[in-house]
Write an enzyme that holds these catalytic residues in place. Structure first.
Site, PDB file in Angstrom:
ATOM      1  N   GLY A 134      11.287   4.288  22.894  1.00 19.37           N
ATOM      2  CA  GLY A 134      12.617   4.840  22.940  1.00 19.37           C
ATOM      3  C   GLY A 134      12.408   6.398  23.218  1.00 19.37           C
ATOM      4  CB  CYS A 135      14.605   8.771  24.959  1.00 19.49           C
ATOM      5  SG  CYS A 135      16.407   8.261  24.374  1.00 19.49           S
ATOM      6  CG  PHE A 136      16.647  10.276  19.955  1.00 21.10           C
ATOM      7  CD1 PHE A 136      16.538  11.585  19.918  1.00 21.10           C
ATOM      8  CD2 PHE A 136      18.173   9.961  19.924  1.00 21.10           C
ATOM      9  CE1 PHE A 136      17.642  12.721  19.856  1.00 21.10           C
ATOM     10  CE2 PHE A 136      19.247  10.876  20.058  1.00 21.10           C
ATOM     11  CZ  PHE A 136      18.982  11.991  20.123  1.00 21.10           C
ATOM     12  CB  ALA A 137      11.334   6.290  19.152  1.00 24.26           C
ATOM     13  CB  ALA A 139      11.668  13.691  20.879  1.00 24.47           C
TER      14      ALA A 139
END
Length: 327
Positions: A134-137, A139
């Site tokens: 995932g994107c937040f994951a 970062a």
């Protein structure tokens, strides 16, 4: 050359994937499957591709493509694979959250490998199926996993992250349309964001055997901009600033896209690129780790192509030499 197929071709991640693959020197786009847009020119939906491709959306799936990217909503990748047969040798790269957690990683005789190249490169190179992070994951993990690997990530970590409106998907909602989002800021899903599961899982897998399990407290925000993610992660750290930097430089010394920067960060440094930039700041016994990515590239489609490159033995950076949109 390899042949690539895209399932669910009308969303933001599919649009970015098409933009990257259209110029990838080792890839031919075989089909772009969409039940709602079959027969339409791709450039009617992804208007930034006008003049780049004459491809049309298809209502059929080519079973023998070399690689298939699943750009479907969460929960829909499993349904698609149950209803559609792909070739035994077809590599699957899923951009949803269906297969990211270990209990869900085996499906249809395939083992989905978690596709974070900075930490699982060797496993990715041998994989036949990838669960794209995932994107937040992405970062947050790139900001924390070096410390976990070194055994110095404390039991308590506080993380704040802000994302652009494209993180909510292409379908408009009450909190993503312009008149609400413009000149506005709000939090959402406090302490229970859907990416926390994969973050905690990989902290546990990466952490030193003698280190205590860390708990990430995460507060996500909706930002008044279209793309990009900035996270700030602060935690207790008794070492020096130089020791912290050494940990991160050692973790990322052989990675092409995750870079430790001396400069304070801002999103324009990474938007439109596959980079993750990391900045460290020491204050008394606290360490602040800032990370920035483009949620649609390193946080989704760019990382998916990076994983594809590793599996097929291409240069890891092939097709991903993208300059940030700084101005």
């Amino acid at each position: 050359m390899i042949k690539a197929g895209i399932i669910g071709g009308s969303g933001y991640t599919a649009g970015e994937l098409l933009r990257i693959l259209a110029f990838h020197p080792q890839v031919e786009i075989d089909f772009i499957y969409s039940t709602t847009n079959a027969g339409k020119k791709v450039s009617e939906i992804h208007q930034d591709l006008t003049g780049t491709t004459n491809l049309k959306f298809s209502s059929t799936v080519t079973a023998d493509a070399d690689v298939v990217f699943l750009c479907l909503g969460h929960g829909n990748s499993t349904k698609f694979l149950q209803q559609n047969a792909l070739g035994e040798n077809t590599v699957i790269i899923d951009l949803s959250n269906d297969f990211r957690l270990t209990p869900d990683s085996e499906f249809g005789g395939r083992k989905f490998v978690y596709g974070l190249p900075e930490f699982y490169k060797e496993e990715i190179q041998q994989a036949v199926a990838i669960a794209n992070p995932g994107c937040f994951a992405t970062a947050i993990q790139l900001a924390l996993l070096p410390l976990a690997k070194a055994g110095v990530l404390p039991e308590e970590v506080h993380t704040t992250g802000i994302t652009g409106s494209t993180g909510a998907g292409v379908q408009p909602s009450a909190t993503s349309h312009f008149s609400w989002r413009n000149n506005n800021l709000s939090w959402y899903k406090p302490f229970n964001h859907q990416h926390l599961g994969e973050i905690q899982q990989n902290i546990a897998l990466t952490g030193a055997k003698d280190s205590k399990m860390s708990q990430v407290t995460f507060m996500p925000y909706r930002g008044d901009f279209t793309r990009g993610i900035l996270t700030t992660n602060y935690l207790k750290f008794e070492g020096s600033a130089d020791q912290a930097r050494s940990i991160f430089e050692d973790a990322y010394k052989h990675t092409p896209y995750t870079i430790v920067s001396d400069e304070e960060l801002h999103l324009k440094q990474v938007v439109n690129t596959n980079k993750c930039l990391i900045h460290l700041h020491k204050h008394d016994n606290l360490l602040l780790v800032t990370s920035i990515i483009d949620n649609l590239v390193k946080g989704a489609s760019g990382q998916a192509v990076q994983n594809m490159n590793l599996i097929f033995g291409f240069e890891e950076t092939s097709g991903l030499q993208l300059k940030g949109s700084y101005f």
